[in-house]
Design an enzyme around this catalytic site. Structure first.
Site, short mmCIF file in Angstrom:
data_model
loop_
_atom_site.label_atom_id
_atom_site.label_comp_id
_atom_site.label_asym_id
_atom_site.label_seq_id
_atom_site.Cartn_x
_atom_site.Cartn_y
_atom_site.Cartn_z
N LYS A 1 -1.77 -16.78 6.36
CA LYS A 1 -1.23 -16.20 6.96
C LYS A 1 -0.41 -17.51 8.10
CE LYS A 1 -2.61 -12.44 6.62
NZ LYS A 1 -3.83 -11.98 6.08
N TYR B 1 -12.46 -8.02 5.03
CA TYR B 1 -11.12 -8.21 4.22
C TYR B 1 -10.88 -9.83 3.84
CZ TYR B 1 -6.84 -7.47 2.23
OH TYR B 1 -5.33 -7.60 1.77
N ASP C 1 -13.58 -18.10 5.09
CA ASP C 1 -12.02 -17.43 5.08
C ASP C 1 -11.13 -17.35 6.18
OD1 ASP C 1 -9.44 -16.10 5.06
OD2 ASP C 1 -10.79 -14.11 3.85
N TYR D 1 1.07 -1.20 0.06
CA TYR D 1 0.03 -0.48 0.38
C TYR D 1 0.87 1.50 0.28
CZ TYR D 1 -3.26 -3.88 0.87
OH TYR D 1 -4.40 -4.64 1.11
C1 LIG Z 1 -4.18 -11.51 5.31
C2 LIG Z 1 -6.20 -11.90 4.00
C3 LIG Z 1 -5.96 -12.57 2.80
C4 LIG Z 1 -4.98 -12.60 2.15
O1 LIG Z 1 -4.11 -12.68 2.18
P1 LIG Z 1 -2.24 -13.16 1.39
O2 LIG Z 1 -1.66 -13.93 1.75
O3 LIG Z 1 -2.15 -11.17 2.21
O4 LIG Z 1 -3.11 -12.77 -0.14
C5 LIG Z 1 -7.34 -12.73 2.68
N1 LIG Z 1 -8.46 -12.86 4.27
C6 LIG Z 1 -7.67 -12.52 5.28
C7 LIG Z 1 -9.16 -12.92 5.67
C8 LIG Z 1 -6.71 -12.12 5.33
O5 LIG Z 1 -6.24 -11.61 6.43
#
Ligand SMILES: *Cc1c(COP(=O)(O)O)cnc(C)c1O
Length: 443
Positions: A293, A163, A264, A31
């Site tokens: 992550k 997100y 997610d 960013y």
């Molecule tokens: C960080 C994140 C993503 C994206 O993952 P990247 O490895 O940065 O592409 C997607 N969903 C959630 C909930 C996240 O915290």
């Protein structure tokens, strides 16, 4: 020619000023503008929960990491078990293609993920990053309905405040206002947005909101392939917690109206909220679950989309019976070996006790923040602590205030938050809390 194949010759280290100048001129940061406008800190090495800086910053050469490198480094840095896994794998092979070939680290990891994931998720697609795993999850859902002759079901529903990553499909389900992707609102696929879930993990579920979720899914059912949300904690969209009852409500609405549910868990997975997966708070199995992550303990980039046999079989019975997705570095042996070791380390240890200990430390240490002018909410869940401010934070001033207390924080928008590695000692948790208070006062 006398080539010494074991040594590339001595490398002249870059002086900090030279490094920062090159960084500013050539290297994009997350960013960030190009060229860069604010100098990042140069990290020389990291061990345990400490980042070692190349130069002193605010009187500190070492900072306690309050961010786990964006939720990922749950075991801390330079961990002997993860180092060993990486070294061992490196000497076998760091990579081979996954098309037509397979290998033990990927298979072991997939089996492990299936074993610990909510019951019913049995198939694993390995991807390179969280965003890509969300792309794959969406492709799975769209293709599932197309295979079943219901190709009109190609939109997604989510709730506001979420997100899901920075590539195209994930961007389209991020919070459409004030978020990081507002610029693209006219260009992205137009998805269906429900209101943001009412706040509070322990708050009694709001019946009107539950009805709103059911109605929104019902109204759009004919065009919806899937609902995608972050369960229990909305991370980068605002660090908000909500009742697991809303995740259950979505599961019920999706079942009733023939829509798939994608959870997610890229941020929440692997214990961060106090449950191994946040879906467990709700007692729900999604049709597809995304992980990332903390998957490799913060060592390498790797993510996964897990799905149920229903989704996989649906796709396999279609006109095009394959999932047309295959990243070059799919199933990377080095990443999967470290991920397998990291998940193993987590499960062998008392992660639940450690997260609870950190939760208690954050609650105690952050309580005084409620009295600070400018702080409108203090919230803690698992190993996540958030100070909500009534104004946008001055990121540079807040980071300096935290560093003066010996802690690395990266506040954003209108909040100061921390999600420390699970190995953070009580003393360091307490330092993180003091740093958050300082950052909230001065940012
Ligand atoms: C960080 C994140 C993503 C994206 O993952 P990247 O490895 O940065 O592409 C997607 N969903 C959630 C909930 C996240 O915290």
């Amino acid at each position: 020619m006398d080539l010494d194949r074991t040594s590339p010759g001595p490398q002249v280290p870059l002086e900090p000023d030279e490094l920062l100048d090159l960084d500013r001129r050539h290297v994009w940061h997350p960013y960030g503008p190009m060229p860069g406008r604010t100098a990042p800190l140069v990290v020389e090495s990291a061990a345990g929960v400490r980042l070692r800086l190349a130069e002193e910053f605010c009187g500190r050469r070492e900072l306690v990491d309050g961010m786990s490198s964006w939720w990922s480094a749950v075991h801390g840095y330079n961990h002997p078990v993860l180092n060993e896994a990486a070294h061992t794998q490196l000497e076998r092979m760091s990579h081979v293609m996954f098309g037509g070939l397979t290998h033990e680290p990927a298979v072991r990891l997939a089996k492990r993920l299936v074993d610990i994931a909510p019951e019913g998720l049995e198939h694993v697609f390995l991807a390179d990053s969280g965003s890509v795993s969300v792309e794959v999850a969406v492709k799975m859902c769209l293709q599932y309905w197309r295979s079943r002759g219901r190709g009109a079901k190609q939109r997604l529903m989510t709730w506001r405040g979420g997100y899901h990553g920075d590539t195209w499909q994930p961007m389209s389900v991020c919070d459409p206002e004030g978020g990081m992707h507002e610029l693209w609102s006219g260009v992205l696929p137009r998805q269906v947005f429900a209101d943001a879930p009412p706040s509070g993990f322990e708050a009694a579920p709001d019946e009107n909101y539950v009805r709103h979720l059911h109605e929104t899914v019902g109204r759009h059912a004919d065009e919806l392939a899937a609902v995608i949300v972050e369960p229990v904690v909305q991370g980068a969209g605002g660090m908000r917690f909500h009742s697991p009852a809303y995740v259950r409500a979505l599961r019920e609405a999706c079942d009733e109206h023939d829509v798939l549910l994608v959870l997610d868990e890229i941020a929440t997975g692997f214990g961060r909220t106090g449950a191994l997966f946040a879906a467990e708070h709700a007692g729900v199995t999604p049709d597809v679950m995304c992980l990332g992550k903390a998957l490799t303990g913060g060592y390498l980039t790797l993510a996964a989309a897990l799905c149920t046999p229903r989704v996989a079989e649906g796709i396999s019975r279609g006109e095009v019976p394959v999932l047309a997705h295959g990243p070059t570095f799919m199933g990377n042996p080095l990443a999967t070996a470290v991920a397998d070791a990291s998940v193993g380390l987590l499960l062998e240890g008392d992660w639940a006790g450690e997260v609870r200990r950190i939760e208690n430390g954050l609650r105690e240490g952050l309580a005084p923040a409620a009295e600070l002018p400018g702080v409108t909410d203090v919230r803690v869940l698992g190993a996540i602590g958030v100070l909500q401010l009534g104004h946008d934070v001055d990121m540079a001033a807040a980071a300096r205030a935290a560093a003066s207390s010996g802690v690395w924080l990266r506040p954003f928008r209108d909040m100061v938050y921390a999600m420390p590695p699970y190995v953070t000692s009580d003393e360091d948790v307490s330092a993180i809390c003091s740093a958050m208070l300082a950052a909230a006062s001065e940012g």
